[in-house]
Design a protein around this motif. Structure first.
Motif, PDB file in Angstrom:
ATOM      1  N   TRP A  44       0.797  -1.229   0.000  1.00  0.00           N
ATOM      2  CA  TRP A  44       0.000   0.000   0.000  1.00  0.00           C
ATOM      3  C   TRP A  44       0.829   1.279   0.000  1.00  0.00           C
ATOM      4  N   THR A  45       2.153   1.176   0.039  1.00  0.00           N
ATOM      5  CA  THR A  45       2.965   2.378   0.216  1.00  0.00           C
ATOM      6  C   THR A  45       3.623   2.889  -1.057  1.00  0.00           C
ATOM      7  N   ARG A  46       3.491   2.174  -2.163  1.00  0.00           N
ATOM      8  CA  ARG A  46       4.149   2.629  -3.393  1.00  0.00           C
ATOM      9  C   ARG A  46       3.612   3.980  -3.866  1.00  0.00           C
ATOM     10  N   GLY A  47       2.342   4.222  -3.625  1.00  0.00           N
ATOM     11  CA  GLY A  47       1.778   5.507  -4.026  1.00  0.00           C
ATOM     12  C   GLY A  47       2.451   6.675  -3.329  1.00  0.00           C
ATOM     13  N   PHE A  48       2.832   6.479  -2.074  1.00  0.00           N
ATOM     14  CA  PHE A  48       3.543   7.531  -1.347  1.00  0.00           C
ATOM     15  C   PHE A  48       4.965   7.691  -1.888  1.00  0.00           C
TER      16      PHE A  48
ATOM     17  N   SER B 220      10.575  20.935 -11.227  1.00  0.00           N
ATOM     18  CA  SER B 220      11.674  20.081 -11.665  1.00  0.00           C
ATOM     19  C   SER B 220      11.216  19.069 -12.707  1.00  0.00           C
ATOM     20  N   SER B 221      11.716  19.181 -13.919  1.00  0.00           N
ATOM     21  CA  SER B 221      11.415  18.192 -14.951  1.00  0.00           C
ATOM     22  C   SER B 221      12.074  16.855 -14.623  1.00  0.00           C
ATOM     23  N   TYR B 222      13.171  16.906 -13.883  1.00  0.00           N
ATOM     24  CA  TYR B 222      13.905  15.700 -13.477  1.00  0.00           C
ATOM     25  C   TYR B 222      13.021  14.812 -12.608  1.00  0.00           C
ATOM     26  N   PHE B 223      12.446  15.375 -11.543  1.00  0.00           N
ATOM     27  CA  PHE B 223      11.598  14.579 -10.661  1.00  0.00           C
ATOM     28  C   PHE B 223      10.261  14.250 -11.322  1.00  0.00           C
ATOM     29  N   PHE B 224       9.780  15.140 -12.181  1.00  0.00           N
ATOM     30  CA  PHE B 224       8.532  14.834 -12.871  1.00  0.00           C
ATOM     31  C   PHE B 224       8.693  13.606 -13.763  1.00  0.00           C
ATOM     32  N   GLN B 225       9.786  13.555 -14.506  1.00  0.00           N
ATOM     33  CA  GLN B 225      10.011  12.416 -15.390  1.00  0.00           C
ATOM     34  C   GLN B 225      10.104  11.124 -14.589  1.00  0.00           C
ATOM     35  N   TRP B 226      10.810  11.186 -13.477  1.00  0.00           N
ATOM     36  CA  TRP B 226      10.892  10.030 -12.588  1.00  0.00           C
ATOM     37  C   TRP B 226       9.509   9.624 -12.098  1.00  0.00           C
ATOM     38  N   GLY B 227       8.737  10.598 -11.653  1.00  0.00           N
ATOM     39  CA  GLY B 227       7.415  10.308 -11.118  1.00  0.00           C
ATOM     40  C   GLY B 227       6.483   9.726 -12.154  1.00  0.00           C
ATOM     41  N   ARG B 228       6.513  10.270 -13.354  1.00  0.00           N
ATOM     42  CA  ARG B 228       5.633   9.775 -14.416  1.00  0.00           C
ATOM     43  C   ARG B 228       6.013   8.353 -14.821  1.00  0.00           C
ATOM     44  N   GLU B 229       7.294   8.109 -15.016  1.00  0.00           N
ATOM     45  CA  GLU B 229       7.731   6.770 -15.417  1.00  0.00           C
ATOM     46  C   GLU B 229       7.415   5.734 -14.342  1.00  0.00           C
ATOM     47  N   ASN B 230       7.629   6.096 -13.091  1.00  0.00           N
ATOM     48  CA  ASN B 230       7.381   5.149 -12.011  1.00  0.00           C
ATOM     49  C   ASN B 230       5.899   4.936 -11.751  1.00  0.00           C
ATOM     50  N   THR B 231       5.070   5.914 -12.097  1.00  0.00           N
ATOM     51  CA  THR B 231       3.628   5.711 -11.995  1.00  0.00           C
ATOM     52  C   THR B 231       3.197   4.565 -12.903  1.00  0.00           C
ATOM     53  N   ILE B 232       3.695   4.564 -14.130  1.00  0.00           N
ATOM     54  CA  ILE B 232       3.345   3.502 -15.071  1.00  0.00           C
ATOM     55  C   ILE B 232       3.949   2.171 -14.633  1.00  0.00           C
ATOM     56  N   GLU B 233       5.208   2.190 -14.221  1.00  0.00           N
ATOM     57  CA  GLU B 233       5.907   0.947 -13.909  1.00  0.00           C
ATOM     58  C   GLU B 233       5.477   0.328 -12.580  1.00  0.00           C
ATOM     59  N   ARG B 234       5.194   1.162 -11.578  1.00  0.00           N
ATOM     60  CA  ARG B 234       4.971   0.638 -10.232  1.00  0.00           C
ATOM     61  C   ARG B 234       3.522   0.683  -9.765  1.00  0.00           C
ATOM     62  N   ILE B 235       2.696   1.520 -10.378  1.00  0.00           N
ATOM     63  CA  ILE B 235       1.345   1.727  -9.859  1.00  0.00           C
ATOM     64  C   ILE B 235       0.272   1.090 -10.735  1.00  0.00           C
ATOM     65  N   GLN B 236       0.574   0.845 -11.989  1.00  0.00           N
ATOM     66  CA  GLN B 236      -0.449   0.394 -12.930  1.00  0.00           C
ATOM     67  C   GLN B 236      -1.224  -0.824 -12.429  1.00  0.00           C
ATOM     68  N   HIS B 237      -0.523  -1.793 -11.852  1.00  0.00           N
ATOM     69  CA  HIS B 237      -1.207  -3.015 -11.419  1.00  0.00           C
ATOM     70  C   HIS B 237      -2.104  -2.782 -10.207  1.00  0.00           C
ATOM     71  N   HIS B 238      -1.938  -1.656  -9.514  1.00  0.00           N
ATOM     72  CA  HIS B 238      -2.801  -1.347  -8.377  1.00  0.00           C
ATOM     73  C   HIS B 238      -4.201  -0.917  -8.819  1.00  0.00           C
ATOM     74  N   LEU B 239      -4.333  -0.471 -10.049  1.00  0.00           N
ATOM     75  CA  LEU B 239      -5.604   0.094 -10.499  1.00  0.00           C
ATOM     76  C   LEU B 239      -6.740  -0.915 -10.446  1.00  0.00           C
ATOM     77  N   THR B 240      -6.439  -2.178 -10.661  1.00  0.00           N
ATOM     78  CA  THR B 240      -7.477  -3.210 -10.675  1.00  0.00           C
ATOM     79  C   THR B 240      -7.385  -4.119  -9.451  1.00  0.00           C
ATOM     80  N   HIS B 241      -6.833  -3.606  -8.369  1.00  0.00           N
ATOM     81  CA  HIS B 241      -6.698  -4.385  -7.138  1.00  0.00           C
ATOM     82  C   HIS B 241      -8.005  -4.284  -6.345  1.00  0.00           C
TER      83      HIS B 241
END
Length: 461
Positions: free
Chosen positions: A59-63, A77-98
């Motif tokens: 439950w903590t990946r979103g944080f 910061s475009s640096y942290f935004f790019q990190w955040g966007r990429e990790n949203t797809i890679e780490r959060i996608q499977h949570h959507l249908t949990h």
């Protein structure tokens, strides 16, 4: 008790917040660089200053990912935004249908919800297909969360916790953001034979049920011998066959008859955000819910007053107001909290969550809500300085002296000590960052920070 007699101007936060974001960026970078070498994991809390995982629910990946997006917004910061966007797809996608958890407000809302808001607030360049991706994710998350439903009858029901259909958690009040966002984007929950369930109706019903059975006010069927106005139970237990309330319970607090302070904090922030959301809707939409809205507001006031009255002067609470060792800390509620005592731990993560909720409540009430605004700012000043702000570059945590699950003794205790201190939890770090962003956006030059700051699709006329 928190002293709310002296107003605190916004100007005093400028330097502490700037320092916090600088430290925060360094810690986020260090964590990601380590994970790139050691492999990805769902980080939960620190042990000896190093973030590690703990199996319970994921439950903590979103944080973790959401913190990158908060950092990006605060520093442009475009640096942290790019990190955040990429990790949203890679780490959060499977949570959507949990379907098995009550945490969509922590996972999807903190990531996909933040990305949608950032695009519609013009922080990032508009891209139609990218925005469609965010919208579809949030529609899915809201409906999946709303599907996890226990019907009680008589206008009551709730999104049940991962414990099962009998269990209502205080925490879930902040996951209602997932339903709110999906509703504003035009979403509905569809069931058998295409039956439609209104997401707004489920949101209000869950909030109303939480306020009735989780927040104590000294009257009603849940009253017990330990009832105190504003006391919060972590969990309420029901007979799912009859819809009957049975008893209070707790998973992470000391007892069902005391207040686990992080649960109290979830109620304060969750109810405040829901009231803000409902106040944004036209009166014609919310008119059927007037009674429920009044109940939510009263429960919020009860919980907020209890927090102010039962928390040490600095605004940081001990982990549970009924913790047995508190009786050995003389006048603990009239002094500054002592995270280094040898009786009971404090929980700074509860303070970070509650501070934002108290300030939102102050804004909702207006000129008569000054004490809540002062209390929230008092807490923020405390957390943005030592001994709570982590200045050690070798420590991966940002907010020190947080606890995870003290009854199970999951928290790390330094050799020779009797209680945990000096450690961090991922939601504590996230909510300190969100608290700082909230304060930044109180500036007259900035728009007010809400989770619903995006272009709505639903017709609310």
């Amino acid at each position: 008790m928190i002293d709310t007699s002296k107003p605190i101007p916004l100007g005093v936060f400028k330097k502490p917040i700037a320092r916090m974001w600088e430290i925060s960026g360094e810690k986020l970078t260090a964590i990601e660089e380590r994970l790139a070498q050691s492999g990805d994991e769902a980080l939960v809390y620190t042990r000896k200053g190093r973030y590690t995982s703990r199996g319970w629910t994921d439950w903590t990946r979103g944080f973790q990912v959401g913190s990158m997006l908060l950092q990006a917004e605060a520093e442009d910061s475009s640096y942290f935004f790019q990190w955040g966007r990429e990790n949203t797809i890679e780490r959060i996608q499977h949570h959507l249908t949990h379907f098995g958890v009550h945490d969509h407000g922590f996972t999807a809302t903190s990531t996909y919800g933040a990305l949608l808001r950032l695009m519609d607030e013009h922080f990032i360049e508009y891209n139609e297909w990218e925005r469609t991706c965010y919208v579809q994710a949030l529609l899915t998350s809201g409906s999946v969360q709303a599907h996890r439903w226990t019907e009680l009858g008589g206008g009551y029901g709730f999104i049940h916790s991962f414990n099962g259909p009998h269990s209502l958690f205080a925490d879930t009040i902040r996951s209602l953001r997932a339903l709110a966002i999906a509703y504003l984007l035009g979403g509905v929950l569809r069931g058998e034979q295409d039956q439609e369930y209104c997401l707004l109706d489920r949101l209000v019903t869950h909030a109303r049920t939480t306020c009735k059975y989780i927040v104590f006010c000294g009257e009603g069927e849940k009253t017990d011998g330990y009832d105190v106005r504003g006391r919060v139970a972590h969990e309420a237990i029901f007979n799912v066959r009859t819809g009957t309330y049975r008893c209070p319970s707790t998973q992470q607090g000391y007892s069902p008859f005391s207040t686990w302070t992080r649960g109290l904090a979830w109620i304060i922030l969750g109810c405040a955000e829901i009231l803000e959301f409902l106040n944004m809707l036209p009166k014609g939409v919310t008119r059927p819910y007037r009674e429920a809205v009044a109940e939510i507001k009263q429960a919020l006031l009860d919980a907020a007053d209890y927090y102010i009255e039962s928390t040490p002067k600095c605004g940081v609470p001990y982990w549970d107001t009924g913790a047995p060792g508190l009786k050995e800390l003389n006048n603990w509620s009239e002094r500054e909290a002592d995270p280094f005592n040898d009786k009971e731990p404090v929980d700074s993560s509860a303070a970070a969550i509650a501070a934002q909720g108290l300030m939102r409540l102050g804004k909702i009430i207006g000129k008569h809500g000054e004490k809540y605004t002062i209390a929230g700012r008092k807490i923020a000043l405390t957390l943005l300085d030592e001994p709570y702000l982590s200045l050690d570059p070798a420590h991966e945590g940002l907010l020190l002296h947080s606890v995870y699950h003290w009854p199970r003794r999951w928290d790390y205790v330094l050799e020779g000590a009797k209680i945990p201190y000096g450690e961090s939890v991922m939601w504590g770090d996230y909510h300190l960052r969100e608290l700082a962003l909230y304060l930044l956006r109180l500036s007259p030059k900035r728009s007010y920070y809400r989770f619903a700051n995006f272009h709505w699709k639903v017709s609310v006329a």
